[in-house]
Design a protein around this motif. Structure first.
Motif, short mmCIF file in Angstrom:
data_model
loop_
_atom_site.label_atom_id
_atom_site.label_comp_id
_atom_site.label_asym_id
_atom_site.label_seq_id
_atom_site.Cartn_x
_atom_site.Cartn_y
_atom_site.Cartn_z
N ALA A 82 17.57 44.98 41.45
CA ALA A 82 17.51 46.14 41.93
C ALA A 82 18.44 46.11 43.07
N GLU A 83 18.62 45.18 44.11
CA GLU A 83 19.23 45.18 44.95
C GLU A 83 21.06 44.62 44.67
N GLU A 84 21.08 44.62 43.52
CA GLU A 84 22.53 44.34 43.03
C GLU A 84 23.07 45.64 42.84
N HIS A 85 22.14 46.66 42.63
CA HIS A 85 22.68 47.92 42.26
C HIS A 85 22.74 48.76 43.31
N THR A 86 21.68 48.74 44.36
CA THR A 86 21.73 49.49 45.37
C THR A 86 21.12 49.04 46.53
N SER A 87 21.75 49.17 47.82
CA SER A 87 20.89 48.48 48.88
C SER A 87 19.72 49.06 49.52
N SER A 88 19.55 50.38 48.80
CA SER A 88 18.36 50.90 49.37
C SER A 88 17.06 50.61 48.29
N ALA A 89 17.26 49.68 47.53
CA ALA A 89 16.17 49.53 46.30
C ALA A 89 15.01 48.68 47.21
N ARG A 90 13.75 48.61 46.70
CA ARG A 90 12.82 48.46 47.10
C ARG A 90 11.77 47.77 46.43
N THR A 91 11.29 46.67 46.51
CA THR A 91 10.38 45.88 45.20
C THR A 91 9.06 45.49 46.03
N LEU A 92 7.94 45.70 45.23
CA LEU A 92 6.61 45.14 45.44
C LEU A 92 6.27 44.38 44.39
N TYR A 93 5.80 43.07 44.56
CA TYR A 93 5.38 42.31 43.85
C TYR A 93 3.90 42.07 44.06
N ILE A 94 3.04 42.34 42.99
CA ILE A 94 1.54 42.43 43.12
C ILE A 94 0.94 41.29 42.16
N ASP A 95 0.20 40.51 42.59
CA ASP A 95 -0.61 39.26 42.12
C ASP A 95 -1.65 38.90 42.92
N ASN A 96 -2.74 38.69 42.12
CA ASN A 96 -4.04 38.10 42.74
C ASN A 96 -4.29 36.59 42.61
N ASP A 97 -3.03 35.91 42.20
CA ASP A 97 -2.82 34.70 41.92
C ASP A 97 -2.44 33.90 43.52
N GLN A 98 -3.01 33.34 44.20
CA GLN A 98 -2.78 33.04 45.54
C GLN A 98 -1.54 32.20 45.34
N LEU A 99 -1.21 31.10 44.50
CA LEU A 99 -0.01 30.46 44.55
C LEU A 99 1.23 31.36 44.08
N ALA A 100 1.05 32.17 43.02
CA ALA A 100 2.05 33.18 42.68
C ALA A 100 2.39 34.05 43.83
N ALA A 101 1.37 34.52 44.42
CA ALA A 101 1.84 35.39 45.67
C ALA A 101 2.51 34.87 46.83
N SER A 102 2.14 33.80 47.04
CA SER A 102 2.87 32.75 48.07
C SER A 102 4.62 32.55 47.70
N HIS A 103 4.52 32.24 46.37
CA HIS A 103 5.85 32.01 45.69
C HIS A 103 6.66 33.30 45.84
N ALA A 104 6.06 34.46 45.59
CA ALA A 104 6.93 35.56 45.77
C ALA A 104 7.09 35.98 47.17
N LEU A 105 6.23 35.81 48.05
CA LEU A 105 6.51 35.81 49.47
C LEU A 105 7.63 34.99 49.98
N ALA A 106 7.69 33.89 49.38
CA ALA A 106 8.78 33.02 50.03
C ALA A 106 10.26 33.44 49.57
N LEU A 107 10.46 34.30 48.62
CA LEU A 107 11.33 34.93 47.91
C LEU A 107 11.97 36.02 48.90
N MET A 108 11.28 36.58 49.76
CA MET A 108 11.33 37.96 50.51
C MET A 108 12.48 37.92 51.51
N ALA A 109 12.53 36.46 52.04
CA ALA A 109 13.47 36.45 53.41
C ALA A 109 14.82 37.09 53.09
N GLY A 110 15.32 38.01 53.88
CA GLY A 110 16.61 38.62 53.67
C GLY A 110 16.57 39.74 52.56
N HIS A 111 15.48 40.13 52.03
CA HIS A 111 15.31 41.15 51.00
C HIS A 111 14.37 42.45 51.20
#
Length: 196
Positions: A82-111
Motif C-alpha cells: 500500500a505505501e509503495e503505491h501511495t504515501s497516504s495509505a493506512r493499514t490496520l492489522y487485526i489479530d487476537n493472537d498475542q504473539l502475532a499482534a506483537s510481531h505486527a506492532l514491531a513492523l509499524m515503526a515508520g509506517h
C-alpha cells in the motif's frame, strides 16, 4: 505467558511458508503436512491477496486496508504494498493472537499502519477498532486471507459499513481434494478448527 505446547494456526502457517515465527509443536504439525498441497494453496492464497491490494490501489484508489487475522509477517506485507503505491495509505492489522499482534506492532515503526489485538469473532470490537483507525466515510478494503478457513465471517461481513471492498481467499477441497481434506483433518485433530 504463552503456552508453547499448544499449536497455533498462525505459527503453523509461518512454518509452512518458510518463516521463523513458530514453536517446536507448530513445526511438528507443519512437518506432518510436508509434501501436502496445502502449502502451495496457502502460498497462492497470500499471493492473491497481494495482487488484490495492488489492484484496489491502482484501479479504485483505495487507501485504507484492514487485514483480519494478519498472522505473522511475510514480506511484502499489506502495508508495504500500500505505501509503495501511495504515501497516504493506512493499514490496520487485526489479530487476537498475542504473539502475532506483537510481531505486527514491531513492523509499524515508520509506517502509517496500526495493529489491534481483537478477537475476529467479536464483530462489534472489530468494527470499533476499524472505526477508531480509519475514515469510515471513505472506502475500506477488508482482507481475509488465511482466516476464512478458521471462522464464520458472515456476521462480520454483514456489519461492514459501505463503501467496503472485501478481499477474501478460502482454501477448498475442490482441487487436490484428498490433500486439502487430510490437512484439514490433521489441523482439527490438534484443536485448530480448520474448514476446507
Amino acid at each position: 505467558m504463552l503456552d508453547q505446547s499448544i499449536p497455533n494456526s498462525a505459527r503453523i502457517h509461518s512454518a509452512l511458508l518458510g518463516g521463523k515465527d513458530y514453536y517446536p509443536v507448530d513445526d511438528v504439525i507443519a512437518g506432518r503436512l510436508a509434501g501436502n498441497k496445502i502449502t502451495p494453496a496457502i502460498t497462492e492464497s497470500r499471493r492473491f491477496a497481494r495482487r488484490a491490494v495492488s489492484h484496489l490501489l491502482n484501479h479504485h484508489q483505495i487507501a485504507q486496508f484492514a487485514e483480519l487475522g494478519c498472522g505473522f509477517p511475510h514480506t511484502p506485507n499489506i502495508h508495504d504494498i500500500a505505501e509503495e503505491h501511495t504515501s497516504s495509505a493506512r493499514t490496520l492489522y487485526i489479530d487476537n493472537d498475542q504473539l502475532a499482534a506483537s510481531h505486527a506492532l514491531a513492523l509499524m515503526a515508520g509506517h502509517r499502519a496500526r495493529t489491534a489485538e481483537v478477537d475476529l469473532t467479536d464483530t462489534v470490537a472489530v468494527v470499533e477498532a476499524v472505526a477508531a483507525t480509519f475514515d469510515m466515510s471513505a472506502p475500506i478494503a477488508w482482507i481475509l486471507s488465511g482466516t476464512a478457513e478458521l471462522n464464520d465471517h458472515a456476521p462480520l461481513t454483514h456489519a461492514l459499513p459501505p463503501p467496503t471492498w472485501l478481499v477474501l481467499t478460502h482454501i477448498t477441497a475442490d482441487v487436490f481434494g484428498h490433500d486439502i481434506t487430510s490437512a484439514a483433518q490433521a489441523l482439527r485433530a490438534v484443536g485448530i478448527a480448520y474448514h476446507s
